[in-house]
Design a protein around this motif. Structure first.
Motif, PDB file in Angstrom:
ATOM      1  N   HIS A   1       0.761  -1.093  -0.158  1.00  0.00           N
ATOM      2  CA  HIS A   1       0.065   0.161  -0.016  1.00  0.00           C
ATOM      3  C   HIS A   1       0.831   1.360   0.162  1.00  0.00           C
ATOM      4  O   HIS A   1       0.275   2.554   0.011  1.00  0.00           O
ATOM      5  CB  HIS A   1      -0.959  -0.191   1.241  1.00  0.00           C
ATOM      6  CG  HIS A   1      -0.335   0.010   2.549  1.00  0.00           C
ATOM      7  ND1 HIS A   1       0.379  -1.195   2.936  1.00  0.00           N
ATOM      8  CD2 HIS A   1       0.169   1.039   3.301  1.00  0.00           C
ATOM      9  CE1 HIS A   1       0.515  -0.803   4.382  1.00  0.00           C
ATOM     10  NE2 HIS A   1       0.658   0.279   4.284  1.00  0.00           N
ATOM     11  N   ARG A   2       2.221   0.941   0.241  1.00  0.00           N
ATOM     12  CA  ARG A   2       3.096   2.373   0.167  1.00  0.00           C
ATOM     13  C   ARG A   2       3.743   2.308  -0.970  1.00  0.00           C
ATOM     14  O   ARG A   2       4.576   3.374  -1.414  1.00  0.00           O
ATOM     15  CB  ARG A   2       3.940   1.979   1.564  1.00  0.00           C
ATOM     16  CG  ARG A   2       3.396   2.508   2.537  1.00  0.00           C
ATOM     17  CD  ARG A   2       4.340   2.492   3.795  1.00  0.00           C
ATOM     18  NE  ARG A   2       4.852   1.121   3.966  1.00  0.00           N
ATOM     19  CZ  ARG A   2       5.929   0.792   4.370  1.00  0.00           C
ATOM     20  NH1 ARG A   2       7.099   1.619   4.597  1.00  0.00           N
ATOM     21  NH2 ARG A   2       6.404  -0.632   4.425  1.00  0.00           N
TER      22      ARG A   2
ATOM     23  N   LEU B   1     -11.459  -8.992  -1.494  1.00  0.00           N
ATOM     24  CA  LEU B   1     -12.730  -8.019  -0.924  1.00  0.00           C
ATOM     25  C   LEU B   1     -12.114  -6.624  -0.503  1.00  0.00           C
ATOM     26  O   LEU B   1     -11.312  -6.336   0.238  1.00  0.00           O
ATOM     27  CB  LEU B   1     -13.402  -8.766   0.217  1.00  0.00           C
ATOM     28  CG  LEU B   1     -14.362  -8.109   0.848  1.00  0.00           C
ATOM     29  CD1 LEU B   1     -15.679  -8.237  -0.348  1.00  0.00           C
ATOM     30  CD2 LEU B   1     -15.002  -8.561   2.004  1.00  0.00           C
ATOM     31  N   GLY B   2     -12.640  -5.675  -1.503  1.00  0.00           N
ATOM     32  CA  GLY B   2     -12.413  -4.393  -1.073  1.00  0.00           C
ATOM     33  C   GLY B   2     -11.324  -3.735  -1.820  1.00  0.00           C
ATOM     34  O   GLY B   2     -10.919  -2.809  -1.736  1.00  0.00           O
ATOM     35  N   TYR B   3     -10.546  -4.467  -2.731  1.00  0.00           N
ATOM     36  CA  TYR B   3      -9.484  -3.973  -3.254  1.00  0.00           C
ATOM     37  C   TYR B   3      -9.640  -4.318  -4.897  1.00  0.00           C
ATOM     38  O   TYR B   3     -10.240  -5.320  -5.263  1.00  0.00           O
ATOM     39  CB  TYR B   3      -8.120  -4.652  -3.040  1.00  0.00           C
ATOM     40  CG  TYR B   3      -7.731  -4.365  -1.456  1.00  0.00           C
ATOM     41  CD1 TYR B   3      -6.907  -3.185  -1.196  1.00  0.00           C
ATOM     42  CD2 TYR B   3      -8.133  -5.426  -0.489  1.00  0.00           C
ATOM     43  CE1 TYR B   3      -6.624  -3.159   0.143  1.00  0.00           C
ATOM     44  CE2 TYR B   3      -7.899  -5.176   0.692  1.00  0.00           C
ATOM     45  CZ  TYR B   3      -7.132  -3.970   1.203  1.00  0.00           C
ATOM     46  OH  TYR B   3      -6.797  -3.528   2.247  1.00  0.00           O
ATOM     47  N   ASP B   4      -9.482  -3.171  -5.731  1.00  0.00           N
ATOM     48  CA  ASP B   4      -9.536  -3.241  -7.079  1.00  0.00           C
ATOM     49  C   ASP B   4      -8.020  -2.958  -7.803  1.00  0.00           C
ATOM     50  O   ASP B   4      -7.772  -1.896  -8.171  1.00  0.00           O
ATOM     51  CB  ASP B   4     -10.413  -2.429  -7.576  1.00  0.00           C
ATOM     52  CG  ASP B   4     -10.790  -2.760  -9.016  1.00  0.00           C
ATOM     53  OD1 ASP B   4     -10.277  -4.085  -9.374  1.00  0.00           O
ATOM     54  OD2 ASP B   4     -11.578  -2.185  -9.706  1.00  0.00           O
TER      55      ASP B   4
ATOM     56  N   TYR C   1      -2.889  -5.177  -4.061  1.00  0.00           N
ATOM     57  CA  TYR C   1      -2.334  -3.708  -4.151  1.00  0.00           C
ATOM     58  C   TYR C   1      -2.087  -3.303  -5.738  1.00  0.00           C
ATOM     59  O   TYR C   1      -2.048  -2.395  -6.007  1.00  0.00           O
ATOM     60  CB  TYR C   1      -1.270  -3.653  -3.298  1.00  0.00           C
ATOM     61  CG  TYR C   1      -1.384  -3.644  -1.917  1.00  0.00           C
ATOM     62  CD1 TYR C   1      -2.296  -2.974  -1.223  1.00  0.00           C
ATOM     63  CD2 TYR C   1      -0.871  -4.832  -1.095  1.00  0.00           C
ATOM     64  CE1 TYR C   1      -2.558  -3.122   0.120  1.00  0.00           C
ATOM     65  CE2 TYR C   1      -1.277  -5.064   0.190  1.00  0.00           C
ATOM     66  CZ  TYR C   1      -2.036  -4.243   0.781  1.00  0.00           C
ATOM     67  OH  TYR C   1      -2.416  -4.503   2.124  1.00  0.00           O
TER      68      TYR C   1
ATOM     69  N   PHE D   1      -4.529   3.490   1.319  1.00  0.00           N
ATOM     70  CA  PHE D   1      -4.424   2.360   0.238  1.00  0.00           C
ATOM     71  C   PHE D   1      -4.267   1.224   0.915  1.00  0.00           C
ATOM     72  O   PHE D   1      -4.250  -0.152   0.227  1.00  0.00           O
ATOM     73  CB  PHE D   1      -3.130   2.692  -0.816  1.00  0.00           C
ATOM     74  CG  PHE D   1      -3.516   3.998  -1.433  1.00  0.00           C
ATOM     75  CD1 PHE D   1      -4.184   4.127  -2.628  1.00  0.00           C
ATOM     76  CD2 PHE D   1      -2.747   5.409  -0.940  1.00  0.00           C
ATOM     77  CE1 PHE D   1      -4.499   5.229  -3.177  1.00  0.00           C
ATOM     78  CE2 PHE D   1      -3.145   6.492  -1.594  1.00  0.00           C
ATOM     79  CZ  PHE D   1      -3.821   6.445  -2.728  1.00  0.00           C
TER      80      PHE D   1
ATOM     81  N   LEU E   1      -6.564   0.280   3.175  1.00  0.00           N
ATOM     82  CA  LEU E   1      -7.803  -0.172   3.745  1.00  0.00           C
ATOM     83  C   LEU E   1      -8.781  -0.415   2.759  1.00  0.00           C
ATOM     84  O   LEU E   1      -8.591  -0.196   1.565  1.00  0.00           O
ATOM     85  CB  LEU E   1      -8.792   1.316   4.449  1.00  0.00           C
ATOM     86  CG  LEU E   1      -8.056   1.777   5.822  1.00  0.00           C
ATOM     87  CD1 LEU E   1      -8.789   3.156   6.048  1.00  0.00           C
ATOM     88  CD2 LEU E   1      -8.134   0.958   6.851  1.00  0.00           C
ATOM     89  N   PRO E   2      -9.241  -1.602   3.003  1.00  0.00           N
ATOM     90  CA  PRO E   2     -10.283  -2.165   1.933  1.00  0.00           C
ATOM     91  C   PRO E   2     -11.316  -1.281   1.769  1.00  0.00           C
ATOM     92  O   PRO E   2     -11.770  -0.452   2.523  1.00  0.00           O
ATOM     93  CB  PRO E   2     -10.694  -3.565   2.050  1.00  0.00           C
ATOM     94  CG  PRO E   2     -10.739  -3.310   3.919  1.00  0.00           C
ATOM     95  CD  PRO E   2      -9.510  -2.488   4.141  1.00  0.00           C
ATOM     96  N   PHE E   3     -12.014  -1.252   0.248  1.00  0.00           N
ATOM     97  CA  PHE E   3     -13.064  -0.574  -0.054  1.00  0.00           C
ATOM     98  C   PHE E   3     -12.681   1.118  -0.275  1.00  0.00           C
ATOM     99  O   PHE E   3     -12.694   1.642  -1.381  1.00  0.00           O
ATOM    100  CB  PHE E   3     -14.316  -0.437   0.776  1.00  0.00           C
ATOM    101  CG  PHE E   3     -14.762  -1.987   1.133  1.00  0.00           C
ATOM    102  CD1 PHE E   3     -15.487  -2.669  -0.213  1.00  0.00           C
ATOM    103  CD2 PHE E   3     -14.623  -2.612   2.145  1.00  0.00           C
ATOM    104  CE1 PHE E   3     -15.889  -3.811   0.120  1.00  0.00           C
ATOM    105  CE2 PHE E   3     -15.037  -4.016   2.272  1.00  0.00           C
ATOM    106  CZ  PHE E   3     -15.716  -4.549   1.054  1.00  0.00           C
ATOM    107  N   VAL E   4     -12.016   1.702   0.794  1.00  0.00           N
ATOM    108  CA  VAL E   4     -11.397   2.903   0.908  1.00  0.00           C
ATOM    109  C   VAL E   4     -10.534   3.184  -0.375  1.00  0.00           C
ATOM    110  O   VAL E   4     -10.437   4.051  -1.021  1.00  0.00           O
ATOM    111  CB  VAL E   4     -10.980   3.418   2.098  1.00  0.00           C
ATOM    112  CG1 VAL E   4     -10.207   4.749   2.255  1.00  0.00           C
ATOM    113  CG2 VAL E   4     -12.030   3.209   3.308  1.00  0.00           C
ATOM    114  N   SER E   5      -9.539   2.140  -0.442  1.00  0.00           N
ATOM    115  CA  SER E   5      -8.543   2.428  -1.381  1.00  0.00           C
ATOM    116  C   SER E   5      -8.984   2.200  -2.703  1.00  0.00           C
ATOM    117  O   SER E   5      -8.727   2.900  -3.776  1.00  0.00           O
ATOM    118  CB  SER E   5      -7.394   1.268  -1.198  1.00  0.00           C
ATOM    119  OG  SER E   5      -8.088  -0.135  -1.561  1.00  0.00           O
ATOM    120  N   THR E   6     -10.089   1.211  -3.035  1.00  0.00           N
ATOM    121  CA  THR E   6     -10.828   1.344  -4.347  1.00  0.00           C
ATOM    122  C   THR E   6     -11.426   2.584  -4.965  1.00  0.00           C
ATOM    123  O   THR E   6     -11.083   2.942  -5.942  1.00  0.00           O
ATOM    124  CB  THR E   6     -11.659  -0.065  -4.226  1.00  0.00           C
ATOM    125  OG1 THR E   6     -10.981  -0.940  -4.085  1.00  0.00           O
ATOM    126  CG2 THR E   6     -12.420  -0.242  -5.425  1.00  0.00           C
TER     127      THR E   6
END
Lengths: 361, 386
Positions: free
Chosen positions: A128-129, A201-204, A285, B213, B215-220
């Motif tokens: 994430h960084r 889940l929650g990442y794209d 990521y 980036f 956190l799930p959903f927030v990052s998307t």
């Protein structure tokens, strides 16, 4: 250089990409002879390539380099999966020690003028960084502790060391993004061939792809020119994972990241290996690499963008076994849209006519 | 025909099953009356009207007002049964169609057919994945259609945002917008993005902390909305690309500060943003936002829980978590956003970015400008909710 043509040694020809690259290279008029080396004999046709069955850790390779007066070495046998080799330990042994030995042999061989190493963008890791786009000077934000990315990172270290010790040799290191195409059988290609594609889940994540033809093209370019340095190699643009899955017409299955690997192997069936850690990070990521240096210094421009490469791959994926995603609603929406635009035409035509009249007047 | 034959949804707008002449039991039941034999024959007029009505069953999911009206119709009842509509008990189909058309006109205006077609085209691009994102994962179409649309009522009706100094935003080329940060939740960033887009048509590209980036959903959502990581590489890449980049240098110290410290700027870090602006020679535009401090007055924090969750703070406001989800409604404070005069950086040479004193000097100038403007704007505002 006074020779009639180049003598190229290609490692890793048992894998499909390596075999096809060696065979195509052998047909090039500028190349006199191509020697393919691998532990396992290749399954397909090698064409004009002379195959030597040898382990890179075997001194036979060093003798081969001298005896055949090899001037160019293309190292393609750094692999992401153990495949036929068995365990992860033997994969690391073959990757890292194999490269060390090969480079050692190259250092002793007086005729070697060019070394081309196929590395991977996995060396940048995924976290994430991460910056949006990695350039060649950047390193991973989180050092990989094991796995393919660790191997690749160590191998790159040895290659840089070799380049320092033999400044007369042109060393080109190509960090290739995920190679994809109809004929590719990599972990990522297997992932997209799953009937239901599990996602985190929650990442794209943003993904970048390199078409197999462009990998061949870039390697060939490296062999035929005197480019040296490290270059990111990827198609232009990025594709989101959700986009990619929709292009496939598949359904995505969001699961928590800790379950991704288990769900993935459950879908693939019993007995298949789990997702590697770096694949899970990549699918969480994502990663983007900057290819400015590839275009400007190396002088190669991939023919396929990320999107085109993926679409070419998507066409080769068999649809029937997959679970269709949202795409089932697409034809209905398409016909609805057509119906609306058709019925909208008569209403918009009268409004269009007066403006046209004004323009005439 | 037995009950198990349920009509599938999404049948190209055609009747769900069989010949289409006889509506299914389910469809008849939906229409009410429970008649055994539907009056099937269609008259020629109905055939003429048909093309117009074809879309209606499919229209249901996209017209917010429609579902209640559409319920008795259902996909299975489809246009084929139009003929019998008026003779049957329950709501006549022609009236439903009319109501749907009105609803569509209400939502999309007079030009509803074309606009609805555009909307469906948008949906199709979403479904097939044929939309474009840039290298940072920014999705302009989704941002405009969803994020900006959602922000509009909030900006116009709820916070009644007054904007000053729009002329200070460059029409073209890279620029760095530096703003104060407050409000527990980064609504101020969304409002600034909305106002910049609304007034100039340009997209403000925010730089976000790495937490965003992780956190799930927030990052998307953040990537789709144009956010990228607040690091030197990304900032310079974007500024060199001629983007309008937004930065909130106070970060979590600013957004999560207690209500008692409202409108007191926190420290601006090491001035990394100034370095990026100096290296890329883009102007810095100081932005002062008044009103965001009062939307969720932060009166407490749960540091233990925050550490457990890996968050910088877990807010307690007078209404949250006391009122539960209702406490998430922001207070309707009156907002003023002022875009200040650009601070030009062309005068500095390339080495200035490496000179800590120059960087601190410019950082201080930006910080002072924002702080002074905040005080002036507070004087201007009659009351918190005025």
């Amino acid at each position: 250089m006074t020779q009639a043509g180049k003598v190229v040694l290609v490692t890793g020809v048992s894998r499909d990409l390596g075999r096809r690259f060696a065979r195509n290279l052998a047909d090039d008029p500028a190349v006199a002879n191509v020697i393919g080396v691998d532990v396992i004999p290749p399954e397909g046709d090698l064409g004009a390539v002379s195959f030597v069955r040898a382990d890179l850790r075997n001194p036979v390779v060093a003798k081969l380099l001298v005896r055949e007066r090899v001037d160019t070495v293309v190292h393609m046998s750094v692999v992401a999966t153990p495949g036929g080799m068995g365990s992860r330990a033997s994969m690391k042994e073959a990757n890292v020690i194999g490269t060390m030995q090969l480079l050692g042999a190259c250092q002793r061989a007086p005729d070697v003028q060019r070394v081309v190493v196929k590395s991977t963008t996995t060396v940048y890791g995924a976290s994430h960084r991460d910056p949006a786009m990695f350039t060649e000077e950047m390193g991973p934000k989180r050092m990989p502790r094991s796995g393919y990315s660790r191997d690749a990172l160590e191998i790159e270290g040895y290659v840089r060391g070799f380049a320092r010790r033999r400044p007369d040799v042109h060393v080109a290191m190509l960090r290739a993004a995920n190679v994809i195409g109809p004929g590719v059988d990599s972990p990522i290609a297997q992932y997209f061939r799953l009937p239901v594609v599990p996602t985190v889940l929650g990442y794209d994540p943003r993904l970048q792809f390199l078409h197999e033809a462009d990998l061949m093209g870039a390697l060939r370019h490296a062999v035929l020119t005197d480019a040296s340095g490290t270059f990111n190699l990827a198609g232009d643009g990025v594709l989101l994972l959700s986009q990619a899955i929709r292009r496939l017409g598949r359904a995505g299955l969001p699961v928590p990241s800790f379950a991704l690997s288990a769900v993935g192997s459950a879908i693939r069936g019993v007995g298949r290996s789990e997702f590697a850690t770096e694949l899970v990070h990549f699918l969480t990521y994502g990663r983007g690499v900057d290819t400015t240096r590839l275009h400007e210094e190396f002088g190669y421009r991939p023919r396929y963008s990320t999107e085109e490469a993926f679409c070419d791959f998507a066409r080769s994926v068999d649809m029937p076994p997959g679970v269709p995603g949202l795409a089932v609603a697409e034809p209905a929406l398409a016909s609805l849209e057509r119906a609306l635009t058709r019925s909208a035409v008569p209403t918009s035509a009268p409004t269009a006519a007066p403006t046209g009249g004004e323009l005439d007047g | 025909m037995d009950d198990a034959d349920i009509i599938p949804i999404g049948t190209h707008g055609a009747a769900g099953r069989g010949t289409g002449r006889n509506p299914s039991k389910a469809a008849r039941d939906l229409l009410g009356g429970g008649r055994r034999r539907p009056p099937a024959p269609r008259s020629p007029e109905d055939a003429d009207v048909r093309p117009l009505k074809v879309p209606d069953p499919e229209e249901v999911p996209v017209v917010p007002d429609a579902p209640i009206l559409a319920a008795p119709e259902g996909p299975g009842a489809a246009p084929e049964t139009t003929g019998g509509g008026s003779k049957r008990p329950g709501i006549p189909l022609t009236e439903i169609v009319e109501a749907l058309t009105h609803a569509a006109m209400e939502v999309f205006g007079d030009d509803w057919e074309r606009k609805l077609a555009h909307f469906i085209a948008f949906l199709r691009r979403r479904i097939t994945g044929e939309f474009e994102v840039d290298d940072y994962g920014f999705d302009p179409e989704l941002t405009e259609r969803l994020l900006m649309t959602a922000a509009r009522p909030l900006a116009e009706k709820w916070f009644r945002v007054e904007v000053r100094g729009v002329e200070n935003i460059p029409k073209t080329g890279g620029a760095l917008i530096v703003s104060n940060h407050s409000g527990t939740v980064p609504v101020d960033a969304l409002m600034t993005m909305f106002q910049v887009h609304e007034r100039t048509g340009r997209h403000l590209r925010p730089l976000g902390a790495d937490l965003v980036f992780r956190l799930p959903f927030v990052s998307t959502v953040a990537r789709r909305g144009g956010v990228t990581l607040a690091c030197q590489e990304d900032a310079e890449r974007m500024l060199n690309g001629g983007e309008l980049v937004g930065v909130w240098p106070e970060g979590f110290k600013g957004i999560g500060k207690p209500f008692s410290e409202r409108y007191k700027l926190q420290r601006f870090g090491r001035g990394g943003f100034v370095g990026a602006a100096l290296r890329t020679s883009v102007p810095i535009i100081p932005v002062s936002v008044v009103g965001a401090e009062e939307i969720y007055p932060l009166v407490g924090n749960v540091p233990a829980l925050a550490r457990l969750l890996g968050l910088p703070y877990v807010p307690i406001t007078p209404f949250f978590p006391l009122l539960g989800p209702l406490g998430l409604v922001p207070l309707p404070s009156k907002w003023i956003i002022e875009f200040g005069e650009p601070i030009h950086t062309e005068a500095y040479d390339a080495s200035a970015a490496e000179d800590p004193l120059t960087v601190f000097e410019v950082t201080d100038r930006v910080r002072e400008t924002i702080q002074q403007t905040l005080y002036q704007l507070l004087m201007r505002r009659r009351s918190i909710f005025g």
